[in-house]
Design an enzyme around this catalytic site. Structure first.
Site, PDB file in Angstrom:
ATOM      1  CG  HIS A   1      -1.879   1.066   1.319  1.00  0.00           C
ATOM      2  ND1 HIS A   1      -2.111   1.772   2.479  1.00  0.00           N
ATOM      3  CD2 HIS A   1      -2.724   1.584   0.400  1.00  0.00           C
ATOM      4  CE1 HIS A   1      -3.057   2.662   2.279  1.00  0.00           C
ATOM      5  NE2 HIS A   1      -3.443   2.582   1.022  1.00  0.00           N
TER       6      HIS A   1
ATOM      7  CD  GLU B   1      -2.670   1.997  -3.356  1.00  0.00           C
ATOM      8  OE1 GLU B   1      -3.639   2.756  -3.479  1.00  0.00           O
ATOM      9  OE2 GLU B   1      -1.751   2.179  -2.505  1.00  0.00           O
TER      10      GLU B   1
ATOM     11  CG  ASP C   1      -2.812   7.051  -3.333  1.00  0.00           C
ATOM     12  OD1 ASP C   1      -3.883   6.469  -3.490  1.00  0.00           O
ATOM     13  OD2 ASP C   1      -2.074   6.894  -2.334  1.00  0.00           O
TER      14      ASP C   1
ATOM     15  CG  HIS D   1      -3.552   9.404   0.079  1.00  0.00           C
ATOM     16  ND1 HIS D   1      -4.337  10.132   0.955  1.00  0.00           N
ATOM     17  CD2 HIS D   1      -4.221   8.239  -0.140  1.00  0.00           C
ATOM     18  CE1 HIS D   1      -5.414   9.448   1.262  1.00  0.00           C
ATOM     19  NE2 HIS D   1      -5.372   8.289   0.620  1.00  0.00           N
TER      20      HIS D   1
ATOM     21  CD  GLU E   1      -6.911   4.909  -4.513  1.00  0.00           C
ATOM     22  OE1 GLU E   1      -7.791   5.670  -4.039  1.00  0.00           O
ATOM     23  OE2 GLU E   1      -6.244   4.119  -3.814  1.00  0.00           O
TER      24      GLU E   1
END
Length: 245
Positions: A16, A43, A45, A58, A118
């Site tokens: 993450h 993962e 952002d 993020h 993401e």
């Protein structure tokens, strides 16, 4: 379900925000954590600068993870790149840079690491953000098969239109009543759900539609084992040191 040409090559565990809680989030330093713990997928952002550069961040605002201030989408890329994105986490990371999406593509390729990108956006900036992310995917991420996800249906629809070769995953905090209609309309390959909302029955329903299921954010070994037992395909974690590949 999906019509994308990308193969489904993703490992069970992914880190993450790249390094989880072990490195400053959404930075290149997290890759070292993944390599150390044999993780092959991260993962992270992505959002957009004022001059349309997709970069890793993020929050809407800069204060929590950099020495900058204000809304990130109001800054030019050169100014964002000069910020310190590591000191907040620890002195040893002082001077860490915010990477652009194209730069992270190079880093992931160098280390043979896959990515779940993401997409995030400041309010009202969704379509423009997704359009420029799609352009970056087509230019810099071909043949590396990133999995593109978002909580925004609008952003995923733009990627399906502008970068149709890449698989997309719909992010849900919980599972809405019309989830099947949403994933069918967006031609999703996967569904990403907060792990506390998953059970064996709903996972079976998702699999029946040809979907892969990702649980987030799981930081407990017993919880991870329970999710895998109910058929969850992928687990996103802040603790790559605890959840072993």
């Amino acid at each position: 379900m999906t019509t994308t040409s990308a193969p489904w090559v993703y490992p069970t565990f992914l880190a993450h925000r790249i390094g989880g809680t072990l490195a400053p989030e959404n930075t290149v330093s997290g890759i070292d954590v993944c390599v150390k713990h044999d993780y092959r997928m991260v993962e992270f952002d992505v959002r957009l600068t004022a001059n349309n550069v997709p970069f890793l961040m993020h929050d809407d605002t800069l204060e929590r993870t950099t020495n900058g201030h204000g809304m990130s989408n109001e800054w030019q890329w050169i100014d964002l790149y000069n910020l310190d994105a590591g000191s907040w986490f620890g002195e040893q990371f002082a001077g860490e840079k915010l990477p652009a999406l194209y730069q992270m593509g190079i880093v992931c390729q160098r280390h043979d690491i896959l990515a779940n990108i993401e997409m995030k956006s400041c309010p009202g900036n969704e379509r423009r953000t997704a359009t420029h992310v799609a352009r970056a995917l087509n230019m810099f991420w071909k043949d590396r098969w990133p999995l593109v996800s978002s909580f925004s249906q609008e952003m995923l629809a733009v990627v399906r239109e502008c970068a149709p070769d890449f698989p997309v995953g719909m992010l849900f905090k919980d599972i809405p009543a019309d989830w099947k209609d949403i994933v069918k309309r967006l031609d999703c390959s996967s569904v990403h759900v907060k792990h506390t909302f998953l059970n064996a029955e709903i996972v079976k329903e998702m699999h029946a539609l040809g979907l892969k299921v990702m649980a987030y954010t799981v930081n407990d070994v017993d919880a991870a084992q329970a999710l895998l037992s109910m058929g969850v395909d992928h687990i996103c974690t802040d603790r790559p040191d605890l959840l072993r590949c």
